[in-house]
Design a protein around this motif. Structure first.
Motif, PDB file in Angstrom:
ATOM      1  N   ARG A  31       0.707  -1.245  -0.234  1.00 17.47           N
ATOM      2  CA  ARG A  31      -0.190  -0.427  -0.349  1.00 17.47           C
ATOM      3  C   ARG A  31       0.943   1.374   0.115  1.00 17.47           C
ATOM      4  NH1 ARG A  31      -2.792  -1.379   5.021  1.00 17.47           N
ATOM      5  NH2 ARG A  31      -1.396  -1.937   5.874  1.00 17.47           N
ATOM      6  N   PHE A  32       2.015   1.297   0.325  1.00 20.38           N
ATOM      7  CA  PHE A  32       3.071   2.296   0.581  1.00 20.38           C
ATOM      8  C   PHE A  32       4.244   2.486  -0.169  1.00 20.38           C
ATOM      9  CE2 PHE A  32      -0.106   1.901   4.488  1.00 20.38           C
ATOM     10  CZ  PHE A  32      -0.008   3.123   4.751  1.00 20.38           C
ATOM     11  N   PRO A  33       4.572   3.043  -1.636  1.00 20.01           N
ATOM     12  CA  PRO A  33       5.089   3.046  -1.970  1.00 20.01           C
ATOM     13  C   PRO A  33       6.511   3.728  -1.400  1.00 20.01           C
ATOM     14  CG  PRO A  33       4.023   3.800  -3.601  1.00 20.01           C
ATOM     15  CD  PRO A  33       3.430   3.739  -1.758  1.00 20.01           C
ATOM     16  N   VAL A  34       7.994   2.865  -1.103  1.00 17.41           N
ATOM     17  CA  VAL A  34       9.153   2.631  -0.349  1.00 17.41           C
ATOM     18  C   VAL A  34       9.775   3.562  -1.262  1.00 17.41           C
ATOM     19  CG1 VAL A  34      11.236   2.285   1.280  1.00 17.41           C
ATOM     20  CG2 VAL A  34       8.483   1.190   1.369  1.00 17.41           C
ATOM     21  N   THR A  35      10.663   4.897  -1.118  1.00 17.96           N
ATOM     22  CA  THR A  35      11.359   5.819  -1.558  1.00 17.96           C
ATOM     23  C   THR A  35      12.682   5.163  -0.831  1.00 17.96           C
ATOM     24  OG1 THR A  35      11.038   7.561  -0.554  1.00 17.96           O
ATOM     25  CG2 THR A  35       9.831   7.148  -2.376  1.00 17.96           C
ATOM     26  N   ASP A  36      13.063   5.161  -0.466  1.00 15.55           N
ATOM     27  CA  ASP A  36      14.016   4.937   0.637  1.00 15.55           C
ATOM     28  C   ASP A  36      14.263   4.315   2.142  1.00 15.55           C
ATOM     29  OD1 ASP A  36      17.289   5.771   0.107  1.00 15.55           O
ATOM     30  OD2 ASP A  36      17.476   7.744   1.467  1.00 15.55           O
ATOM     31  N   ILE A  37      15.815   3.915   1.576  1.00 20.56           N
ATOM     32  CA  ILE A  37      15.292   2.560   3.394  1.00 20.56           C
ATOM     33  C   ILE A  37      17.444   2.646   3.244  1.00 20.56           C
ATOM     34  CG2 ILE A  37      15.983   0.454   4.203  1.00 20.56           C
ATOM     35  CD1 ILE A  37      13.630  -0.478   2.131  1.00 20.56           C
ATOM     36  N   LYS A  38      17.126   4.025   4.713  1.00 16.67           N
ATOM     37  CA  LYS A  38      18.362   3.817   5.044  1.00 16.67           C
ATOM     38  C   LYS A  38      18.732   3.324   6.236  1.00 16.67           C
ATOM     39  CE  LYS A  38      19.393   8.695   3.289  1.00 16.67           C
ATOM     40  NZ  LYS A  38      19.858  10.060   3.107  1.00 16.67           N
ATOM     41  N   VAL A  39      19.500   2.394   6.688  1.00 12.58           N
ATOM     42  CA  VAL A  39      20.404   1.351   7.945  1.00 12.58           C
ATOM     43  C   VAL A  39      21.303   1.499   8.573  1.00 12.58           C
ATOM     44  CG1 VAL A  39      20.399  -0.813   8.488  1.00 12.58           C
ATOM     45  CG2 VAL A  39      18.969  -0.069   7.011  1.00 12.58           C
ATOM     46  N   LYS A  40      20.875   1.798   9.651  1.00 11.79           N
ATOM     47  CA  LYS A  40      22.961   2.671   9.958  1.00 11.79           C
ATOM     48  C   LYS A  40      22.803   1.812  11.791  1.00 11.79           C
ATOM     49  CE  LYS A  40      27.015   5.136  10.616  1.00 11.79           C
ATOM     50  NZ  LYS A  40      27.627   5.175   9.686  1.00 11.79           N
ATOM     51  N   ILE A  41      24.372   0.866  11.972  1.00  9.59           N
ATOM     52  CA  ILE A  41      24.329   1.028  13.555  1.00  9.59           C
ATOM     53  C   ILE A  41      25.062   2.094  14.283  1.00  9.59           C
ATOM     54  CG2 ILE A  41      25.837  -0.698  14.670  1.00  9.59           C
ATOM     55  CD1 ILE A  41      25.400  -2.915  12.434  1.00  9.59           C
ATOM     56  N   VAL A  42      24.193   2.243  15.361  1.00  9.28           N
ATOM     57  CA  VAL A  42      24.466   2.888  16.354  1.00  9.28           C
ATOM     58  C   VAL A  42      25.400   2.290  17.914  1.00  9.28           C
ATOM     59  CG1 VAL A  42      23.682   5.173  17.783  1.00  9.28           C
ATOM     60  CG2 VAL A  42      23.659   4.871  15.540  1.00  9.28           C
ATOM     61  N   ASP A  43      25.943   2.221  17.908  1.00  8.45           N
ATOM     62  CA  ASP A  43      25.864   2.107  19.319  1.00  8.45           C
ATOM     63  C   ASP A  43      25.432   0.382  18.757  1.00  8.45           C
ATOM     64  OD1 ASP A  43      27.773   3.948  20.850  1.00  8.45           O
ATOM     65  OD2 ASP A  43      25.020   4.595  21.031  1.00  8.45           O
ATOM     66  N   TYR A  44      24.165   0.143  20.102  1.00  5.96           N
ATOM     67  CA  TYR A  44      24.187  -1.527  20.049  1.00  5.96           C
ATOM     68  C   TYR A  44      22.605  -1.407  19.731  1.00  5.96           C
ATOM     69  CZ  TYR A  44      27.888  -2.770  23.234  1.00  5.96           C
ATOM     70  OH  TYR A  44      29.042  -2.524  23.934  1.00  5.96           O
ATOM     71  N   ASP A  45      22.449  -0.709  18.318  1.00  8.95           N
ATOM     72  CA  ASP A  45      20.507   0.016  18.320  1.00  8.95           C
ATOM     73  C   ASP A  45      21.124  -0.664  16.409  1.00  8.95           C
ATOM     74  OD1 ASP A  45      19.856  -0.520  20.138  1.00  8.95           O
ATOM     75  OD2 ASP A  45      19.764   1.862  19.973  1.00  8.95           O
ATOM     76  N   ILE A  46      20.420  -0.615  16.023  1.00  9.99           N
ATOM     77  CA  ILE A  46      19.887  -0.457  14.249  1.00  9.99           C
ATOM     78  C   ILE A  46      18.809   0.247  14.428  1.00  9.99           C
ATOM     79  CG2 ILE A  46      19.136  -1.705  12.373  1.00  9.99           C
ATOM     80  CD1 ILE A  46      19.641  -3.796  12.983  1.00  9.99           C
ATOM     81  N   SER A  47      19.373   1.902  14.137  1.00  7.95           N
ATOM     82  CA  SER A  47      18.741   3.086  13.454  1.00  7.95           C
ATOM     83  C   SER A  47      18.275   2.875  11.732  1.00  7.95           C
ATOM     84  CB  SER A  47      19.163   4.381  13.360  1.00  7.95           C
ATOM     85  OG  SER A  47      18.200   4.996  13.327  1.00  7.95           O
ATOM     86  N   ILE A  48      16.976   2.741  11.429  1.00  9.88           N
ATOM     87  CA  ILE A  48      16.265   2.539  10.993  1.00  9.88           C
ATOM     88  C   ILE A  48      15.329   3.917  10.126  1.00  9.88           C
ATOM     89  CG2 ILE A  48      14.917   1.258   8.928  1.00  9.88           C
ATOM     90  CD1 ILE A  48      14.770  -0.977  11.438  1.00  9.88           C
ATOM     91  N   GLU A  49      15.924   4.545   8.431  1.00  9.43           N
ATOM     92  CA  GLU A  49      14.774   5.193   8.222  1.00  9.43           C
ATOM     93  C   GLU A  49      14.173   4.784   7.287  1.00  9.43           C
ATOM     94  OE1 GLU A  49      16.960   8.820   7.353  1.00  9.43           O
ATOM     95  OE2 GLU A  49      17.076   9.553  10.027  1.00  9.43           O
ATOM     96  N   LEU A  50      13.373   5.290   7.199  1.00  5.61           N
ATOM     97  CA  LEU A  50      12.339   4.885   5.869  1.00  5.61           C
ATOM     98  C   LEU A  50      11.143   6.163   4.986  1.00  5.61           C
ATOM     99  CD1 LEU A  50      11.121   1.443   4.411  1.00  5.61           C
ATOM    100  CD2 LEU A  50       9.337   1.859   6.285  1.00  5.61           C
TER     101      LEU A  50
END
Length: 73
Positions: A31-50
């Motif tokens: 239903r939601f066309p995704v235009t970009d996915i960014k993933v970054k490991i920060v300390d002991y977490d995965i940061s995700i921007e969608l």
């Protein structure tokens, strides 16, 4: 994401995570066309921007930010 190989270099883990997310969204959420996915490991977490297009207003793009703990950390 629980299948990520945490023994790989950080950049490879980030890319594997990005690909897993893209594949899951393509399979389960059309239903939601995704235009970009960014993933970054920060300390002991995965940061995700969608970034995705609003299905009601196709001129509007939204940003979803998530922070997920790395398992086993």
């Amino acid at each position: 994401l629980n299948r990520l190989n945490l023994l790989k270099p950080k950049e490879m883990i980030e890319e594997d995570c990005r690909q897993m997310i893209a594949k899951a969204l393509n399979t389960w959420e059309k239903r939601f066309p995704v235009t970009d996915i960014k993933v970054k490991i920060v300390d002991y977490d995965i940061s995700i921007e969608l970034k995705f297009i609003d299905p009601v207003n196709l001129q509007q793009e939204h940003l979803l930010t998530l922070q997920v703990p790395l398992h086993g950390a």
